[in-house]
Scaffold this motif. Structure first.
Motif, PDB file in Angstrom:
ATOM      1  N   VAL A   1       0.928  -1.244   0.124  1.00 39.73           N
ATOM      2  CA  VAL A   1      -0.230  -0.151  -0.073  1.00 39.73           C
ATOM      3  C   VAL A   1       1.435   1.443   0.078  1.00 39.73           C
ATOM      4  O   VAL A   1       1.691   1.430   0.348  1.00 39.73           O
ATOM      5  CB  VAL A   1      -0.875   0.386   0.872  1.00 39.73           C
ATOM      6  CG1 VAL A   1      -1.764   0.747   0.912  1.00 39.73           C
ATOM      7  CG2 VAL A   1      -1.225  -0.875   1.644  1.00 39.73           C
TER       8      VAL A   1
ATOM      9  N   ALA B   1       1.752   5.148  -0.205  1.00 39.60           N
ATOM     10  CA  ALA B   1       0.310   5.975   1.012  1.00 39.60           C
ATOM     11  C   ALA B   1       2.099   7.703   0.571  1.00 39.60           C
ATOM     12  O   ALA B   1       2.811   7.159   1.296  1.00 39.60           O
ATOM     13  CB  ALA B   1       0.324   5.926   2.282  1.00 39.60           C
TER      14      ALA B   1
ATOM     15  N   ASN C   1      -8.425   2.159   5.258  1.00 36.95           N
ATOM     16  CA  ASN C   1      -7.716   1.737   5.178  1.00 36.95           C
ATOM     17  C   ASN C   1      -7.165  -0.032   5.617  1.00 36.95           C
ATOM     18  O   ASN C   1      -6.909  -1.141   5.148  1.00 36.95           O
ATOM     19  CB  ASN C   1      -6.883   2.138   3.509  1.00 36.95           C
ATOM     20  CG  ASN C   1      -6.140   1.150   3.093  1.00 36.95           C
ATOM     21  OD1 ASN C   1      -5.031   0.390   3.834  1.00 36.95           O
ATOM     22  ND2 ASN C   1      -6.651   1.259   1.257  1.00 36.95           N
TER      23      ASN C   1
ATOM     24  N   LEU D   1      -7.729  -4.121   5.683  1.00 39.07           N
ATOM     25  CA  LEU D   1      -6.778  -4.628   4.407  1.00 39.07           C
ATOM     26  C   LEU D   1      -6.768  -6.396   5.451  1.00 39.07           C
ATOM     27  O   LEU D   1      -6.545  -7.012   5.613  1.00 39.07           O
ATOM     28  CB  LEU D   1      -5.572  -4.808   3.563  1.00 39.07           C
ATOM     29  CG  LEU D   1      -5.629  -3.595   2.662  1.00 39.07           C
ATOM     30  CD1 LEU D   1      -4.540  -2.500   2.443  1.00 39.07           C
ATOM     31  CD2 LEU D   1      -6.063  -4.577   2.047  1.00 39.07           C
TER      32      LEU D   1
ATOM     33  N   VAL E   1       0.438  -7.079   5.043  1.00 41.04           N
ATOM     34  CA  VAL E   1       0.528  -5.621   4.669  1.00 41.04           C
ATOM     35  C   VAL E   1       0.864  -4.795   4.590  1.00 41.04           C
ATOM     36  O   VAL E   1       1.844  -4.802   6.056  1.00 41.04           O
ATOM     37  CB  VAL E   1      -1.134  -5.072   5.547  1.00 41.04           C
ATOM     38  CG1 VAL E   1      -1.062  -3.421   4.467  1.00 41.04           C
ATOM     39  CG2 VAL E   1      -2.133  -6.036   5.173  1.00 41.04           C
TER      40      VAL E   1
ATOM     41  N   VAL F   1       2.413  -1.289   4.576  1.00 39.08           N
ATOM     42  CA  VAL F   1       1.940   0.480   3.898  1.00 39.08           C
ATOM     43  C   VAL F   1       3.679   0.620   3.788  1.00 39.08           C
ATOM     44  O   VAL F   1       4.700   1.285   5.028  1.00 39.08           O
ATOM     45  CB  VAL F   1       1.548   0.871   5.353  1.00 39.08           C
ATOM     46  CG1 VAL F   1       1.109   2.314   4.837  1.00 39.08           C
ATOM     47  CG2 VAL F   1       0.171   0.125   5.190  1.00 39.08           C
TER      48      VAL F   1
ATOM     49  N   SER G   1      -0.858  -4.523  -5.477  1.00 41.45           N
ATOM     50  CA  SER G   1      -0.745  -3.336  -5.160  1.00 41.45           C
ATOM     51  C   SER G   1      -2.016  -2.833  -4.833  1.00 41.45           C
ATOM     52  O   SER G   1      -3.546  -3.311  -5.775  1.00 41.45           O
ATOM     53  CB  SER G   1       0.528  -2.260  -6.268  1.00 41.45           C
ATOM     54  OG  SER G   1      -0.886  -3.045  -7.921  1.00 41.45           O
ATOM     55  N   ILE G   2      -2.461  -2.254  -4.349  1.00 39.99           N
ATOM     56  CA  ILE G   2      -3.947  -1.485  -3.301  1.00 39.99           C
ATOM     57  C   ILE G   2      -3.163   0.079  -3.140  1.00 39.99           C
ATOM     58  O   ILE G   2      -2.661  -0.134  -2.798  1.00 39.99           O
ATOM     59  CB  ILE G   2      -4.056  -2.758  -2.175  1.00 39.99           C
ATOM     60  CG1 ILE G   2      -4.568  -3.573  -2.978  1.00 39.99           C
ATOM     61  CG2 ILE G   2      -5.632  -1.187  -1.818  1.00 39.99           C
ATOM     62  CD1 ILE G   2      -4.628  -4.922  -2.005  1.00 39.99           C
ATOM     63  N   ASP G   3      -4.003   0.737  -3.524  1.00 37.49           N
ATOM     64  CA  ASP G   3      -3.933   2.179  -3.580  1.00 37.49           C
ATOM     65  C   ASP G   3      -4.691   2.759  -2.228  1.00 37.49           C
ATOM     66  O   ASP G   3      -5.593   2.180  -1.374  1.00 37.49           O
ATOM     67  CB  ASP G   3      -5.072   3.099  -4.316  1.00 37.49           C
ATOM     68  CG  ASP G   3      -4.217   3.622  -5.608  1.00 37.49           C
ATOM     69  OD1 ASP G   3      -3.400   2.901  -5.670  1.00 37.49           O
ATOM     70  OD2 ASP G   3      -4.959   3.654  -6.838  1.00 37.49           O
ATOM     71  N   ALA G   4      -3.969   4.107  -1.589  1.00 36.89           N
ATOM     72  CA  ALA G   4      -4.340   3.571  -0.098  1.00 36.89           C
ATOM     73  C   ALA G   4      -5.922   4.664   0.538  1.00 36.89           C
ATOM     74  O   ALA G   4      -6.169   4.942   0.982  1.00 36.89           O
ATOM     75  CB  ALA G   4      -3.443   4.920   0.340  1.00 36.89           C
TER      76      ALA G   4
ATOM     77  N   CYS H   1     -12.791  -4.056  -5.979  1.00 37.31           N
ATOM     78  CA  CYS H   1     -11.993  -2.807  -5.190  1.00 37.31           C
ATOM     79  C   CYS H   1     -13.129  -1.633  -5.376  1.00 37.31           C
ATOM     80  O   CYS H   1     -13.158  -1.269  -6.072  1.00 37.31           O
ATOM     81  CB  CYS H   1     -10.720  -2.156  -5.660  1.00 37.31           C
ATOM     82  SG  CYS H   1      -9.765  -1.197  -4.875  1.00 37.31           S
TER      83      CYS H   1
END
Lengths: 264, 455
Positions: free
Chosen positions: B46, B48, B58, B62, B72, B74, B150-153, B288
């Motif tokens: 993530v 950020a 967020n 997760l 996870v 970040v 990959s995940i956006d915050a 998502c």
């Protein structure tokens, strides 16, 4: 209808309240006797008559109006002495009243038992199937009135567990997610929390940790019932102090056994 | 016309696929799968940058995913706000004395890794500012598991999203190198404890248009493209990759937006050049929810950035265009992207100018003009309806009838104004590219909590 229900409840509270007061008066220990005699209106006076002739006992026989259960506090009596008197009382009743079949539950107490326990004693007297005098011990309290909080997001699982555990004589309550459970636990003080790890709002491990952090006199036992079968997760759970770990799909019989073992 | 024809082919492919998707969504036992030891473990990355408003929600989301083994990570990309403090406070993190960093990708210096044994799956990397790609690379370096995601915050995953994606990966673990997820607009939905509680359409105009646009792009477009293995982008908001291949292609490219498209092009190129069988898949049932910009300025910034990134990627990889060596990618996807995405605005503008010219010179009559416009509109509208139909067949996230009507209405309204603005933004993006402006531009965030009140 609802009015009469409230009335009954009020009377019940009154009955146990008075009983509790009475027990409290005798700090040195006493014997507590519950008696139930179906369909015999004259029982109360009969019992009172018997109690009055007992040496050193000046108590009033209390009667729960809603159920008809009678209660007698016998100060200073040990269990065997009280048992002897109970046998005499039974004989006395049977000689006075035709077809009397009294059911008696007896316990020796050191300090005032909780209202829950007293209610339970009254119930055992009322629902007893044998005419033997039932000696009420601590085991009776432990086994039957344990409270189990079921935490699972799956409605079907919750319902199944709730029905099954209630049938086993446990008192149950349900919570959908961890946060709701964390609110309920200090209020309801369950003896055991049966939880899934996969929850909304808060994850399983932190949830377990939070339960242990709660400031409670008797922290609840924790049994995990979950889909997760990863070894690492299981060992982490045991490390953080859960009492047992059962994976889904589960055998209800095995779960019962494990819960019983945790509670005793 | 050719564009429309191609679009139709693509959406037809989507339709062919939808029945399979529907069946696997309804018959798979995700619950059982989500506890299995056999599911591969995933590292969620993530990145950020100045996300203090959305980051806790967020991360909370997760941390409660329905998945057997995952971590996870970040990555605080040198935020100037309190992103790191917020996380440290919320999870009582402490600096890890000796973080085990395995990866060897080049990144900006890492200041430290934060951790709390109470939350064994959460790591927070604090590093100096270096952009999104740089952050992802730093995350890859720390990650322990063979898959990365990959995940956006500013996005929230549905509880089952990751396991659904993993299921698709497990169908063919050898060949699958990347899987994209379905991104939807969360504006208007009710968010509670890191989960979307109530799905509903956005109230404001801009997010509404985007909602339709995303649905059309993801359901109508990407399902079809993935059928012929011609996906050119896996959304940066939610995608899953095989770590070994991401490292093999050198990780994410820094210094320019469009890193999500870039990594996929690089993967295509690598696999094709080394003649390895592979697949870039799209998993529409893994959802998502993301925050869409709700004001004109921010939206235009975002779109200009996309236009810029797209152009950059096309220019960098121009050798792939019409190159038979790159199969579907070289012969279809890349040309399609160059002609219909990158150069699309210029066609439109010249077309419009020509049309104006004709009208001025009185060489046209209004009948032809009207018919032409109508055909254009109808074909576009049909595509939107197609996407909507796909949604209704397989997913049914929007349950209210009024929402359906609203979607139909906005699909039509989109052709007046919104499309034209899209063209404008793209041209502006290209101008920025020529001016060598490669900033990320401002993106403001709204806390999910405010959102709830606003909704």
């Amino acid at each position: 209808m609802s009015q009469s229900v409230t009335l009954q409840r009020g009377q019940a509270v009154d009955f146990y309240g008075r009983l509790e007061e009475e027990v409290r008066e005798h700090q040195s220990g006493a014997a507590l006797l519950f008696l139930y005699c179906e369909g015999q209106p004259g029982t109360e006076s009969c019992v009172q008559q018997f109690v009055d002739q007992l040496p050193g006992v000046e108590t009033e026989v209390l009667r729960d109006e809603s159920t008809g259960v009678l209660a007698v506090v016998m100060p200073g009596f040990t269990l065997d002495a009280a048992h002897y008197q109970a046998l005499l009382l039974k004989q006395h009743l049977q000689s006075r009243l035709q077809q009397a079949d009294p059911r008696i539950t007896l316990a020796a107490i050191q300090e005032a038992p909780s209202m829950q326990t007293m209610k339970q004693m009254a119930e055992t007297a009322r629902l007893s199937i044998s005419s033997d005098i039932h000696i009420f011990t601590e085991e009776d309290t432990g086994g039957a009135q344990s409270r189990i909080l079921i935490v699972d997001q799956d409605k079907a699982v919750r319902e199944f567990l709730q029905i099954r555990l209630t049938m086993q004589g446990y008192e149950t309550l349900e919570a959908v997610d961890g946060l709701e459970a964390l609110e309920l636990i200090p209020k309801w003080e369950p003896d055991l929390v049966l939880t899934e790890l996969n929850l909304y709002g808060i994850d399983g491990l932190p949830f377990i940790h939070h339960i242990q952090q709660l400031d409670m006199k008797h922290p609840p036992k924790i049994v995990v019932l979950t889909e997760k079968r990863v070894e690492q997760t299981i060992s982490q759970c045991f490390q953080s102090g859960v009492d047992d770990y059962v994976t889904k799909p589960f055998s209800p019989v095995e779960l019962d056994a494990r819960i019983r073992r945790c509670l005793h | 016309m050719a564009v429309s024809a191609l679009y139709f082919v693509i959406i037809m492919l989507s339709f062919r696929n939808i029945w399979d998707i529907y069946r696997r969504a309804s018959y798979s036992k995700y619950n059982t799968l989500s506890g299995s030891e056999l599911v591969p473990s995933v590292s969620l990355l993530v990145p950020a940058y100045n996300e203090e408003l959305t980051i806790t929600e967020n991360v909370r989301c997760l941390m409660t995913l329905n998945y057997p083994t995952y971590e996870v990570i970040v990555i605080n990309d040198g935020s100037s706000d309190r992103t790191l403090d917020v996380l440290i406070k919320e999870y009582e993190l402490t600096l890890l004395p000796n973080p085990e960093v395995r990866g060897r990708l080049e990144t900006k210096p890492v200041r430290g890794v934060y951790y709390n044994p109470q939350y064994p799956h959460l790591y927070v990397i604090d590093k100096e500012n270096g952009g999104k790609a740089d952050s992802l690379n730093a995350g890859i370096n720390l990650s322990r598991y063979p898959l990365i995601s990959s995940i956006d915050a500013d996005s929230l995953l549905e509880k089952d999203a990751l396991i659904r994606m993993a299921r698709m990966y497990m169908e063919n673990p050898e060949e699958t190198v990347a899987i994209g997820g379905d991104v939807r607009i969360a504006n208007g939905c009710v968010i509670e404890n890191g989960a979307v509680k109530n799905v509903s359409l956005p109230r404001k105009m801009w997010p509404m248009f985007q909602s339709i646009e995303y649905m059309k792009a993801f359901l109508g477009g990407r399902i079809g493209w993935s059928q012929i293995n011609g996906l050119i982008i896996v959304s940066g908001a939610f995608g899953m990759f095989r770590k070994d291949y991401v490292i093999a292609v050198g990780g994410y490219r820094g210094g320019y937006p469009g890193e999500d498209m870039n990594i996929i092009i690089k993967l295509h190129r690598y696999m094709l050049e080394n003649k390895i069988r592979y697949r870039v898949a799209f998993c529409p049932e893994a959802v998502c929810w993301t925050q869409a910009p709700d004001t004109y300025n921010i939206l235009s910034n975002q779109r200009k950035r996309w236009g810029r990134g797209n152009l950059k990627n096309m220019i960098e990889n121009r050798d792939m265009v019409f190159n038979p060596k790159y199969k579907v990618m070289g012969l279809l996807t890349m040309p399609y992207n160059v002609i219909f995405e990158a150069l699309n605005p210029y066609f439109r503008i010249t077309g419009l100018l020509a049309l104006l010219g004709y009208v001025m010179l009185d060489m046209t009559n209004w009948h032809v003009l009207l018919v032409f416009g109508l055909v254009n509109f109808l074909s576009g509208y049909l595509l939107s309806i197609g996407a909507l139909l796909l949604e209704e067949i397989a997913f049914r996230r929007y349950t209210k009838l009024s929402d359906l009507v609203k979607m139909l209405l906005f699909s039509a309204l989109k052709f007046v104004g919104y499309h034209q603005l899209g063209v404008l933004w793209r041209v502006q993006g290209h101008i920025q590219y020529l001016q060598n402006n490669n900033s990320w531009g401002t993106m403001t965030r709204q806390s999910w909590k405010d959102k709830k009140e606003a909704a």
